[in-house]
Scaffold this motif. Structure first.
Motif, PDB file in Angstrom:
ATOM      1  N   ARG A   1       0.825  -1.210   0.000  1.00  0.00           N
ATOM      2  CA  ARG A   1       0.000   0.000   0.000  1.00  0.00           C
ATOM      3  C   ARG A   1       0.858   1.257   0.000  1.00  0.00           C
ATOM      4  N   ARG A   2       1.937   1.246   0.782  1.00  0.00           N
ATOM      5  CA  ARG A   2       2.790   2.430   0.856  1.00  0.00           C
ATOM      6  C   ARG A   2       3.499   2.719  -0.460  1.00  0.00           C
ATOM      7  N   ALA A   3       3.661   1.675  -1.280  1.00  0.00           N
ATOM      8  CA  ALA A   3       4.307   1.866  -2.580  1.00  0.00           C
ATOM      9  C   ALA A   3       3.293   1.940  -3.715  1.00  0.00           C
ATOM     10  N   GLY A   4       2.007   1.944  -3.384  1.00  0.00           N
ATOM     11  CA  GLY A   4       0.976   1.999  -4.414  1.00  0.00           C
ATOM     12  C   GLY A   4       0.835   0.709  -5.182  1.00  0.00           C
ATOM     13  N   ALA A   5       1.168  -0.441  -4.553  1.00  0.00           N
ATOM     14  CA  ALA A   5       1.122  -1.733  -5.229  1.00  0.00           C
ATOM     15  C   ALA A   5       0.008  -2.578  -4.622  1.00  0.00           C
ATOM     16  N   ALA A   6      -0.940  -3.000  -5.470  1.00  0.00           N
ATOM     17  CA  ALA A   6      -2.035  -3.827  -4.986  1.00  0.00           C
ATOM     18  C   ALA A   6      -1.555  -5.209  -4.598  1.00  0.00           C
ATOM     19  N   SER A   7      -0.510  -5.694  -5.255  1.00  0.00           N
ATOM     20  CA  SER A   7       0.067  -6.997  -4.940  1.00  0.00           C
ATOM     21  C   SER A   7       1.546  -6.966  -5.287  1.00  0.00           C
ATOM     22  N   HIS A   8       2.293  -7.917  -4.751  1.00  0.00           N
ATOM     23  CA  HIS A   8       3.737  -7.946  -4.996  1.00  0.00           C
ATOM     24  C   HIS A   8       4.276  -9.316  -4.606  1.00  0.00           C
ATOM     25  N   TYR A   9       5.432  -9.642  -5.158  1.00  0.00           N
ATOM     26  CA  TYR A   9       6.129 -10.848  -4.728  1.00  0.00           C
ATOM     27  C   TYR A   9       6.622 -10.647  -3.292  1.00  0.00           C
ATOM     28  N   ILE A  10       6.674 -11.733  -2.547  1.00  0.00           N
ATOM     29  CA  ILE A  10       7.193 -11.666  -1.188  1.00  0.00           C
ATOM     30  C   ILE A  10       8.560 -12.329  -1.150  1.00  0.00           C
TER      31      ILE A  10
ATOM     32  N   PRO B   1       2.936  -6.811 -14.970  1.00  0.00           N
ATOM     33  CA  PRO B   1       2.419  -5.914 -13.925  1.00  0.00           C
ATOM     34  C   PRO B   1       2.913  -6.246 -12.525  1.00  0.00           C
ATOM     35  N   LEU B   2       2.985  -7.551 -12.188  1.00  0.00           N
ATOM     36  CA  LEU B   2       3.438  -7.909 -10.845  1.00  0.00           C
ATOM     37  C   LEU B   2       4.923  -7.616 -10.668  1.00  0.00           C
ATOM     38  N   ILE B   3       5.710  -7.814 -11.719  1.00  0.00           N
ATOM     39  CA  ILE B   3       7.128  -7.439 -11.660  1.00  0.00           C
ATOM     40  C   ILE B   3       7.250  -5.949 -11.405  1.00  0.00           C
ATOM     41  N   GLN B   4       6.489  -5.162 -12.136  1.00  0.00           N
ATOM     42  CA  GLN B   4       6.576  -3.701 -11.997  1.00  0.00           C
ATOM     43  C   GLN B   4       6.120  -3.236 -10.610  1.00  0.00           C
ATOM     44  N   SER B   5       5.038  -3.829 -10.097  1.00  0.00           N
ATOM     45  CA  SER B   5       4.572  -3.397  -8.780  1.00  0.00           C
ATOM     46  C   SER B   5       5.560  -3.781  -7.689  1.00  0.00           C
ATOM     47  N   THR B   6       6.233  -4.935  -7.835  1.00  0.00           N
ATOM     48  CA  THR B   6       7.208  -5.340  -6.814  1.00  0.00           C
ATOM     49  C   THR B   6       8.472  -4.489  -6.919  1.00  0.00           C
ATOM     50  N   ILE B   7       8.860  -4.100  -8.121  1.00  0.00           N
ATOM     51  CA  ILE B   7       9.979  -3.167  -8.261  1.00  0.00           C
ATOM     52  C   ILE B   7       9.673  -1.874  -7.511  1.00  0.00           C
ATOM     53  N   ALA B   8       8.429  -1.413  -7.597  1.00  0.00           N
ATOM     54  CA  ALA B   8       8.047  -0.203  -6.858  1.00  0.00           C
ATOM     55  C   ALA B   8       8.209  -0.404  -5.358  1.00  0.00           C
ATOM     56  N   VAL B   9       7.874  -1.610  -4.879  1.00  0.00           N
ATOM     57  CA  VAL B   9       7.988  -1.883  -3.448  1.00  0.00           C
ATOM     58  C   VAL B   9       9.456  -1.929  -3.020  1.00  0.00           C
ATOM     59  N   ILE B  10      10.294  -2.666  -3.769  1.00  0.00           N
ATOM     60  CA  ILE B  10      11.693  -2.771  -3.331  1.00  0.00           C
ATOM     61  C   ILE B  10      12.437  -1.458  -3.522  1.00  0.00           C
ATOM     62  N   ASP B  11      12.055  -0.689  -4.545  1.00  0.00           N
ATOM     63  CA  ASP B  11      12.733   0.597  -4.721  1.00  0.00           C
ATOM     64  C   ASP B  11      12.353   1.575  -3.620  1.00  0.00           C
ATOM     65  N   ARG B  12      11.181   1.408  -3.066  1.00  0.00           N
ATOM     66  CA  ARG B  12      10.794   2.267  -1.956  1.00  0.00           C
ATOM     67  C   ARG B  12      11.381   1.778  -0.640  1.00  0.00           C
ATOM     68  N   LEU B  13      11.439   0.448  -0.466  1.00  0.00           N
ATOM     69  CA  LEU B  13      11.768  -0.112   0.842  1.00  0.00           C
ATOM     70  C   LEU B  13      13.227  -0.532   0.980  1.00  0.00           C
ATOM     71  N   LEU B  14      13.853  -0.976  -0.105  1.00  0.00           N
ATOM     72  CA  LEU B  14      15.187  -1.564  -0.020  1.00  0.00           C
ATOM     73  C   LEU B  14      16.274  -0.735  -0.700  1.00  0.00           C
ATOM     74  N   LYS B  15      15.900   0.148  -1.586  1.00  0.00           N
ATOM     75  CA  LYS B  15      16.908   0.940  -2.304  1.00  0.00           C
ATOM     76  C   LYS B  15      17.466   2.025  -1.400  1.00  0.00           C
ATOM     77  N   VAL B  16      18.789   2.184  -1.452  1.00  0.00           N
ATOM     78  CA  VAL B  16      19.470   3.215  -0.682  1.00  0.00           C
ATOM     79  C   VAL B  16      20.289   4.057  -1.656  1.00  0.00           C
ATOM     80  N   GLU B  17      20.054   5.340  -1.652  1.00  0.00           N
ATOM     81  CA  GLU B  17      20.864   6.243  -2.474  1.00  0.00           C
ATOM     82  C   GLU B  17      22.138   6.585  -1.702  1.00  0.00           C
ATOM     83  N   THR B  18      23.272   6.268  -2.279  1.00  0.00           N
ATOM     84  CA  THR B  18      24.569   6.540  -1.660  1.00  0.00           C
ATOM     85  C   THR B  18      25.384   7.433  -2.589  1.00  0.00           C
ATOM     86  N   PRO B  19      26.481   7.968  -2.120  1.00  0.00           N
ATOM     87  CA  PRO B  19      27.342   8.744  -3.027  1.00  0.00           C
ATOM     88  C   PRO B  19      27.840   7.935  -4.219  1.00  0.00           C
TER      89      PRO B  19
END
Length: 818
Positions: free
Chosen positions: A509-518, A572-590
């Motif tokens: 929900r926080r990433a706007g994804a109705a479903s995603h891989y776990i 669609p499920l690949i794209q929605s899960t990418i949205a979840v991991i990019d929101r939750l797991l991605k870290v912007e570093t130098p």
């Protein structure tokens, strides 16, 4: 651990050259402080690693501008902690170069493990040139000290860890052939350190042995500001050696089955100019790079800023291969967080998963011979039931004993990759493939451990690898077994989303994804479906014992579905899960964007920067940046930014770490955002991912995507002919129109009925040729809402003792895929 025969006894060596009171080393114990403090390894933050390509069985690492662990006679046996240097005027001024931290390092030729290190200081300049002897088990170090102060001298500090331990080592000083030998011994391993000047005369002015933390050379300088101790021996215990050297000399660190053997090798190596030894190293590696380039599948168009990183990564991969066991490769020539204690486990073991990833990368750059050796090694170390050890020593003996299905499937993919290039060169793989796929079929689709060696259940990465192996491996099987392998692969592939995705989650929900891989679904998902996703799962490596529902855990593992051609990047499920991991797991570093493995990971430094000690906080992994880049590539976008991020995460010497720091800088712990942590460095798998992403970019598709898998699925989920029910993997329903297969490890008969045991029939389970038996039940005419009941009678005549049921259900709607 006794790994080789000991030839002779150390106590009998050098008798002619020793003073009379030094004739029996076992009675010598002149240094005070026995047995010394508890030993540790060095930091895993390596500047460089390397070996020769000649017969020498020696591997070395460099960190903080000095030598760290040196491995001999196998790549899984470190023999020293480090070999460092102190510069002193003998009047109170002293400087340990590794603690100054102001040094430069450069390779003496691109992609060649031979290095020059310069330690500048206001009062001196220390230059080290380091190269292994290609022909002997010796590491050579040319030492040049420049200073306007004539009293300034350089001192070598050596910490033996023979047989991979700092305990129970013995050390001493002896004379051999008019030259001073600093020796250490711990049966069945010995080392000798010798130094000569330009005239090949003894360059050791003084020497001492001591116990670490009490009477070692560093303590001498810390207490007295100069070298004042000259103890002739120490041990057994955690010992160290120190030598005052001439300002221009060459050191040789030799290894042997006894001290005399080690000393003879070291002195033999020194009886030639250092430059001649170095030329041999440079020419051997240049020839190897040329041969790889000639065999490469295509010409790599590598941007100028990544060329050196490619050369380094190629050399890192090649330097992790063993020589006693050709094709065997350890995961890393490092000990993660090793400076926090010797009990920290090293990565100098063989993980079949890492091994296949690295061998495939070597294949990508033209290393067919190396990849073929790896396949042969894997065939030799396969267990009788078809799987491989979780990890192992080079000789094949297991270390940890977990079972990971991806490690049973990946060697099949290596065989297929070589076959696709007509590079098997007569290697027979059918038996290996058959046994591996039989194990996968009998154990799957759930794994005892995921690829991170933690959770049991159904994991998208593991499932993708197993499906790909079943399809690719079918080419090596007879027709009957191949058909069954493909049927099982189709069934698992059809159900990937059913088993490994969740709907209406908070993280979605926080990433706007109705479903995603776990991350990983509990095995009960096979029968209970989405209800199983509410089951709490413990997060490993955390001090707080955190548990999360399976539906609220997400990882990057699903990306393998795209990479292997099971799903398309715009699914669609690949794209929605990418949205979840990019929101939750991605870290912007130098260095750029880097991803964590999964949410709430505990494998990494603590929040205060303290070393991982069984618990901690997971940090981002550069290899996951490479995996994310592969998906972008399949979507038609350039992977170059991901390559540049991986290179930017590397140490100044080009070593790509397991993890990078993702919090505020902690200078006292040498932690900075986007820079390596105390985790493994280099991680060979990370270098393999960098190399493969470069090759994939040149090819326009993932290099390691199996041809047969892509040809069969084209990235689209199939409708399987059959659904498989097993005693260990009991599905609760099948799609209307699918055929039910009841499978078992043993011969059996299936008694089956419909809707309350009407129309009872008995169907024999027949040998599939793939290590299991299967009975096809006639379900063609059944409609949604009906139910099959069945039970099993084994070939012994015994009944299984319970009834089972499988419901017929409507097919799930299928979303269009672009």
């Amino acid at each position: 651990m006794k790994l080789m025969t000991r030839f002779g006894q150390t106590e009998a060596l050098f008798a002619a050259d020793r003073q009379e009171d030094q004739s029996n080393m076992s009675e010598l114990n002149d240094a005070p402080g026995a047995p010394g403090i508890a030993p540790t390894w060095t930091s895993s933050a390596k500047d460089a690693v390397g070996c020769s390509l000649g017969p020498a069985r020696l591997w070395f690492t460099i960190g903080y501008g000095i030598l760290n662990e040196v491995y001999w006679p196998r790549v899984d046996l470190p023999q020293i902690r480090d070999l460092g240097f102190v510069v002193s005027d003998g009047k109170g001024f002293w400087s340990e170069v590794k603690r100054c931290g102001k040094y430069s390092l450069r390779s003496l030729a691109s992609g060649t493990p031979a290095y020059e290190i310069v330690h500048p200081h206001d009062r001196y300049r220390l230059t080290l040139r380091i190269s292994p002897d290609p022909r002997r088990d010796v590491l050579a170090v040319e030492v040049v000290l420049e200073s306007s102060a004539p009293e300034m001298q350089v001192y070598a500090l050596l910490a033996p860890h023979l047989g991979a331990s700092g305990n129970n080592n013995r050390a001493g000083i002896a004379k051999h052939n008019e030259r001073t030998v600093l020796w250490a011994d711990r049966a069945p391993f010995s080392l000798a350190l010798v130094a000569v000047d330009q005239a090949q005369k003894d360059a050791v002015l003084r020497a001492s042995a001591g116990y670490v933390g009490f009477s070692d050379g560093w303590q001498d300088f810390a207490r007295n500001g100069a070298m004042t101790w000259s103890y002739p021996s120490a041990g057994p215990g955690n010992v160290a050696l120190m030598a005052e050297l001439g300002r221009r000399c060459v050191l040789a660190l030799g290894f042997g089955s006894n001290v005399e053997a080690a000393a003879t090798l070291a002195l033999s190596s020194l009886m030639q100019p250092f430059d001649r030894l170095l030329d041999g190293q440079l020419s051997d590696w240049a020839r190897w790079h040329r041969c790889c380039d000639e065999r490469c599948d295509c010409v790599l168009a590598v941007p100028a800023d990544l060329r050196n990183q490619l050369a380094v990564s190629k050399a890192v991969l090649r330097s992790h291969l063993d020589k006693t066991y050709p094709g065997a490769m350890v995961a890393s020539l490092s000990v993660p967080w090793g400076d926090s204690g010797e009990e920290r486990g090293g990565y100098f073991l063989v993980w079949p998963r890492d091994l296949v990833q690295c061998a495939t990368a070597l294949l990508a750059i033209g290393g067919e011979a190396e990849a073929r050796d790896t396949l042969r090694y894997l065939i030799a170390t396969q267990n009788a039931d078809g799987h491989w050890n979780q990890n192992q020593w080079l000789d094949g003996r297991s270390f940890w004993r977990g079972v990971q299905l991806d490690e049973a499937a990946l060697p099949v993919l290596l065989a297929a990759a070589l076959a696709e290039r007509n590079a098997l060169a007569g290697t027979e793989v059918a038996d290996m493939v058959g046994r591996a796929l039989a194990f996968v079929a009998r154990q799957g689709p759930a794994t005892d451990q995921d690829r991170w060696e933690e959770n049991a259940g159904i994991n998208a990465f593991t499932l993708a690898v197993c499906i790909a192996a079943l399809v690719s491996g079918s080419a090596f099987l007879n027709t009957k077994a191949a058909d069954w392998a493909l049927e099982l692969a189709d069934f698992w592939n059809e159900n990937v989303e059913r088993w490994t995705s969740a709907r209406a989650t908070e993280i979605g929900r926080r990433a706007g994804a109705a479903s995603h891989y776990i991350r990983t679904a509990p095995p009960s998902v096979l029968r209970s479906g989405q209800a199983a996703m509410d089951q709490p799962v413990a997060i490993r490596n955390r001090a707080d014992g955190l548990q999360l529902a399976a539906r609220e855990q997400v990882s990057t593992d699903f990306l393998q579905l795209v990479r292997f051609g099971l799903r398309r990047p715009r699914d669609p499920l690949i794209q929605s899960t990418i949205a979840v991991i990019d929101r939750l797991l991605k870290v912007e570093t130098p260095a750029g964007a880097v991803w964590r493995r999964y949410n709430e990971d505990g494998y990494g430094e603590h929040e205060n920067g303290g070393p991982y000690d069984g618990t901690g906080c997971g940090r981002p992994w550069p290899l996951l940046t490479g995996e994310r880049g592969h998906v972008e590539l399949t979507a038609g976008r350039d992977a170059l930014p991901f390559l540049r991020t991986m290179a930017s995460c590397a140490s100044p010497g080009g070593m790509i770490p397991e993890q990078v720091w993702d919090a505020a800088p902690i200078p006292q712990r040498r932690l900075a955002p986007g820079r390596p942590t105390g985790s493994a460095m280099p991680l060979a798998w990370a270098h393999a991912e960098f190399v493969k992403l470069l090759m994939s970019r040149a090819l326009g598709q993932p290099f390691d995507r199996p041809h047969l898998v892509w040809n069969r699925y084209q990235g689209i989920r199939p409708l399987a002919r059959s659904a498989f029910w097993w005693p260990h993997a009991q599905i609760g329903s099948i799609r209307e129109g699918a055929e039910l297969v009841v499978a078992s490890r043993d011969e059996a008969a299936i008694r089956v009925g419909i809707d309350g045991w009407r129309l009872v029939d008995e169907v024999p389970a027949k040998d599939t040729g793939l290590g299991f038996f299967a009975a096809r039940l006639d379900t063609a005419g059944l409609k949604a809402g009906q139910q099959l009941e069945f039970t099993i009678r084994w070939n012994t005549g015994e009944w299984i003792g319970r009834n089972f049921s499988v419901a017929i259900e409507q097919p799930a709607p299928r979303e269009p895929v672009s």
